[in-house]
Design a protein around this motif. Structure first.
Motif, PDB file in Angstrom:
ATOM      1  N   TYR A   1       6.508  13.789  -7.534  1.00 19.77           N
ATOM      2  CA  TYR A   1       6.014  12.349  -7.951  1.00 19.77           C
ATOM      3  C   TYR A   1       6.978  11.259  -7.562  1.00 19.77           C
ATOM      4  CZ  TYR A   1       4.587   9.029 -10.937  1.00 19.77           C
ATOM      5  OH  TYR A   1       4.555   7.614 -11.678  1.00 19.77           O
ATOM      6  N   VAL A   2       7.845  10.646  -7.814  1.00 19.88           N
ATOM      7  CA  VAL A   2       8.833  10.607  -7.257  1.00 19.88           C
ATOM      8  C   VAL A   2       8.479   9.551  -6.140  1.00 19.88           C
ATOM      9  CG1 VAL A   2      11.107   9.828  -7.272  1.00 19.88           C
ATOM     10  CG2 VAL A   2      10.178  11.159  -9.378  1.00 19.88           C
ATOM     11  N   ARG A   3       8.760  10.939  -4.826  1.00 19.02           N
ATOM     12  CA  ARG A   3       8.471  10.482  -3.282  1.00 19.02           C
ATOM     13  C   ARG A   3       6.989  10.017  -3.152  1.00 19.02           C
ATOM     14  NH1 ARG A   3       6.803  13.177   1.147  1.00 19.02           N
ATOM     15  NH2 ARG A   3       5.522  14.782  -0.227  1.00 19.02           N
ATOM     16  N   ARG A   4       6.718  10.033  -3.854  1.00 23.83           N
ATOM     17  CA  ARG A   4       4.876   9.627  -4.110  1.00 23.83           C
ATOM     18  C   ARG A   4       4.811   7.824  -4.061  1.00 23.83           C
ATOM     19  NH1 ARG A   4       0.220  13.534  -5.676  1.00 23.83           N
ATOM     20  NH2 ARG A   4       1.098  15.987  -3.982  1.00 23.83           N
ATOM     21  N   ARG A   5       5.922   7.882  -5.646  1.00 25.17           N
ATOM     22  CA  ARG A   5       6.034   7.129  -5.792  1.00 25.17           C
ATOM     23  C   ARG A   5       6.766   5.628  -5.068  1.00 25.17           C
ATOM     24  NH1 ARG A   5       2.824   3.972  -7.532  1.00 25.17           N
ATOM     25  NH2 ARG A   5       4.838   2.489  -9.232  1.00 25.17           N
ATOM     26  N   ARG A   6       8.147   6.258  -4.447  1.00 24.33           N
ATOM     27  CA  ARG A   6       8.580   5.340  -3.754  1.00 24.33           C
ATOM     28  C   ARG A   6       8.112   4.882  -2.639  1.00 24.33           C
ATOM     29  NH1 ARG A   6      13.722   8.961  -1.780  1.00 24.33           N
ATOM     30  NH2 ARG A   6      14.849   6.752  -1.125  1.00 24.33           N
ATOM     31  N   MET A   7       7.272   5.350  -1.318  1.00 28.64           N
ATOM     32  CA  MET A   7       6.398   5.832  -0.264  1.00 28.64           C
ATOM     33  C   MET A   7       5.547   4.354  -0.695  1.00 28.64           C
ATOM     34  SD  MET A   7       7.526   6.798   2.217  1.00 28.64           S
ATOM     35  CE  MET A   7       9.245   6.100   1.300  1.00 28.64           C
ATOM     36  N   THR A   8       4.928   4.360  -1.843  1.00 29.57           N
ATOM     37  CA  THR A   8       3.272   3.730  -2.749  1.00 29.57           C
ATOM     38  C   THR A   8       4.391   2.486  -2.677  1.00 29.57           C
ATOM     39  OG1 THR A   8       2.556   5.212  -3.410  1.00 29.57           O
ATOM     40  CG2 THR A   8       1.433   3.269  -4.151  1.00 29.57           C
ATOM     41  N   VAL A   9       5.585   2.112  -3.160  1.00 30.52           N
ATOM     42  CA  VAL A   9       5.910   0.623  -3.437  1.00 30.52           C
ATOM     43  C   VAL A   9       6.590   0.999  -1.844  1.00 30.52           C
ATOM     44  CG1 VAL A   9       8.136  -0.559  -4.322  1.00 30.52           C
ATOM     45  CG2 VAL A   9       7.025   1.379  -5.562  1.00 30.52           C
ATOM     46  N   ALA A  10       7.039   1.410  -0.961  1.00 32.47           N
ATOM     47  CA  ALA A  10       7.295   1.136  -0.167  1.00 32.47           C
ATOM     48  C   ALA A  10       6.824   0.863   0.745  1.00 32.47           C
ATOM     49  CB  ALA A  10       7.863   2.492   0.880  1.00 32.47           C
ATOM     50  N   ALA A  11       5.158   0.799   1.110  1.00 28.52           N
ATOM     51  CA  ALA A  11       3.584   0.817   1.454  1.00 28.52           C
ATOM     52  C   ALA A  11       3.688  -1.229   2.082  1.00 28.52           C
ATOM     53  CB  ALA A  11       2.908   1.421   1.519  1.00 28.52           C
ATOM     54  N   ALA A  12       3.686  -1.409   0.463  1.00 27.41           N
ATOM     55  CA  ALA A  12       3.430  -3.019   0.099  1.00 27.41           C
ATOM     56  C   ALA A  12       4.534  -3.631   0.946  1.00 27.41           C
ATOM     57  CB  ALA A  12       3.909  -2.965  -1.329  1.00 27.41           C
ATOM     58  N   GLU A  13       5.808  -3.059   2.149  1.00 33.12           N
ATOM     59  CA  GLU A  13       6.817  -3.962   2.406  1.00 33.12           C
ATOM     60  C   GLU A  13       6.483  -3.750   3.622  1.00 33.12           C
ATOM     61  OE1 GLU A  13      10.870  -3.697   1.360  1.00 33.12           O
ATOM     62  OE2 GLU A  13      10.718  -4.327  -0.645  1.00 33.12           O
ATOM     63  N   VAL A  14       5.950  -2.725   4.436  1.00 36.10           N
ATOM     64  CA  VAL A  14       5.726  -2.474   5.281  1.00 36.10           C
ATOM     65  C   VAL A  14       4.358  -3.190   6.248  1.00 36.10           C
ATOM     66  CG1 VAL A  14       4.722  -0.560   6.906  1.00 36.10           C
ATOM     67  CG2 VAL A  14       6.624  -0.076   5.664  1.00 36.10           C
ATOM     68  N   VAL A  15       3.327  -3.349   4.580  1.00 34.16           N
ATOM     69  CA  VAL A  15       2.105  -4.173   5.420  1.00 34.16           C
ATOM     70  C   VAL A  15       2.306  -5.777   5.170  1.00 34.16           C
ATOM     71  CG1 VAL A  15       0.309  -4.938   4.048  1.00 34.16           C
ATOM     72  CG2 VAL A  15       0.711  -2.917   3.946  1.00 34.16           C
ATOM     73  N   ALA A  16       3.856  -6.080   4.500  1.00 33.22           N
ATOM     74  CA  ALA A  16       4.437  -7.330   4.261  1.00 33.22           C
ATOM     75  C   ALA A  16       4.584  -7.968   5.987  1.00 33.22           C
ATOM     76  CB  ALA A  16       5.161  -7.826   3.092  1.00 33.22           C
ATOM     77  N   GLY A  17       5.302  -6.922   6.467  1.00 30.90           N
ATOM     78  CA  GLY A  17       6.252  -7.525   7.642  1.00 30.90           C
ATOM     79  C   GLY A  17       7.861  -7.247   7.469  1.00 30.90           C
ATOM     80  N   ARG A  18       8.362  -6.281   6.552  1.00 26.25           N
ATOM     81  CA  ARG A  18       9.582  -6.460   6.531  1.00 26.25           C
ATOM     82  C   ARG A  18      10.110  -5.512   7.491  1.00 26.25           C
ATOM     83  NH1 ARG A  18       8.010  -6.944   1.036  1.00 26.25           N
ATOM     84  NH2 ARG A  18       8.700  -8.979   0.246  1.00 26.25           N
ATOM     85  N   GLU A  19      11.029  -6.322   7.631  1.00 25.13           N
ATOM     86  CA  GLU A  19      12.538  -5.334   9.340  1.00 25.13           C
ATOM     87  C   GLU A  19      12.380  -3.924   8.401  1.00 25.13           C
ATOM     88  OE1 GLU A  19      15.663  -3.803  10.819  1.00 25.13           O
ATOM     89  OE2 GLU A  19      16.139  -3.989   8.316  1.00 25.13           O
ATOM     90  N   LEU A  20      12.501  -3.099   9.059  1.00 24.75           N
ATOM     91  CA  LEU A  20      11.715  -1.439   8.866  1.00 24.75           C
ATOM     92  C   LEU A  20      13.532  -1.234   8.366  1.00 24.75           C
ATOM     93  CD1 LEU A  20       9.008   0.141  11.194  1.00 24.75           C
ATOM     94  CD2 LEU A  20       9.207  -0.198   9.012  1.00 24.75           C
ATOM     95  N   LEU A  21      13.984  -1.527   8.851  1.00 24.53           N
ATOM     96  CA  LEU A  21      15.383  -0.406   8.919  1.00 24.53           C
ATOM     97  C   LEU A  21      15.889  -0.943   7.166  1.00 24.53           C
ATOM     98  CD1 LEU A  21      18.101   1.229   9.389  1.00 24.53           C
ATOM     99  CD2 LEU A  21      18.519  -0.857  10.254  1.00 24.53           C
TER     100      LEU A  21
END
Length: 299
Positions: A62-82
């Motif tokens: 569950y925590v892994r899925r929530r982390r990647m859900t929140v992280a996806a918003a930052e990916v879509v926003a174009g923030r630097e991957l590292l």
């Protein structure tokens, strides 16, 4: 227990929003479960078991899925991957990319190009509904130290239906071995027992557990050298009786201990094996009366 689980969910969300998670393999993103459970008056063992039983997924998943859900918003926003990788506890953009793909089924680069697809994990909220239309046949018993002896094998955890690996293990034993084992039984739980021990803390389906086909004997009994032994300390056990189609009635009762009994009673699970004793059975084993023994302590 419901309040404690919701407190855990709130802390997970708070940690994600701070973005100071770590890539702790045991529990992402770095929650101090030992301190948390001490504060809310339960144990990490019980908390993990109740979470997986009620949510249908391991706490770590569950925590892994929530982390990647929140992280996806930052990916879509174009923030630097590292930078995103570091924020969510990964040492490199490559490691983050693998974790991202394992949840979303696609890479961060593809999501940036097309905006998806994304698999979102909503925040879980636990609620308890008590119907009051049925009761569970349960007793609490104090057991002295005893041993479980028999034939053990490592098998995968399967939630629904008969476990073919367990069936194969039992079928590999000659008929006279079942008779010999039953004759060795000398205390409760009586008769031939189905014992599951050394289970993954999150009870993830497919992970391995120890299954022992055997009987209960006193702690001072001398076990035959060809048998495996699980030694147990004195303690309290909750015993749940189930009758009906086998194994469906037993599995329904097992699930109801988490959804109905533990949230409504002042007991919590303690580390130890779960034991199933067959009290009665039909000739073809299509129906049975079983006793499910679970190690407990006062919450």
């Amino acid at each position: 227990m419901i309040a404690e689980l919701n407190t855990l969910i709130d802390l997970i969300e708070s940690d994600l929003n701070r973005g100071d998670g770590t890539a702790d393999a045991a529990l992402d993103p770095g929650l101090d479960l030992e301190t948390l459970t001490a504060q809310i008056g339960t144990t990490e063992y019980h908390l993990r078991r109740m979470f997986s039983s009620l949510s249908g997924m391991p706490l770590s998943e569950y925590v892994r899925r929530r982390r990647m859900t929140v992280a996806a918003a930052e990916v879509v926003a174009g923030r630097e991957l590292l930078g995103i990788a570091v924020r969510f506890g990964y040492g490199s953009a490559e490691a983050f990319g693998r974790a991202f793909r394992s949840v979303h089924g696609t890479s961060p680069a593809e999501v940036r190009r097309s905006g998806g697809p994304l698999r979102s994990q909503p925040t879980i909220r636990f609620r308890l509904t008590i119907e009051g239309t049925s009761s569970m046949d349960t007793r609490i018993t104090e057991q002295p130290a005893f041993s479980l002896i028999g034939h053990a094998a490592r098998v995968p955890l399967i939630y629904e239906g008969e476990n073919p690996h367990i069936r194969e293990h039992i079928s590999s034993l000659p008929d006279d071995e079942h008779v010999r084992l039953k004759a060795l039984s000398e205390m409760e739980p009586r008769g031939l027992l189905q014992v599951t021990a050394h289970v993954d803390p999150d009870h993830r389906e497919g992970t391995e557990l120890t299954y022992l086909h055997g009987v209960a004997v006193g702690s001072d009994a001398s076990a035959p050298k060809d048998l495996d032994v699980i030694a147990l300390e004195a303690g309290t056990w909750a015993v749940f009786t189930a009758s009906g189609p086998y194994p469906e009635a037993l599995q329904t009762t097992w699930a109801a201990t988490a959804s109905e009994w533990f949230p409504s009673n002042p007991w919590q699970l303690r580390p130890g094996p779960s034991i199933v004793a067959i009290a009665e059975r039909s000739e073809d084993f299509s129906t049975a009366t079983t006793e499910l023994w679970m190690p407990v302590e006062r919450g």
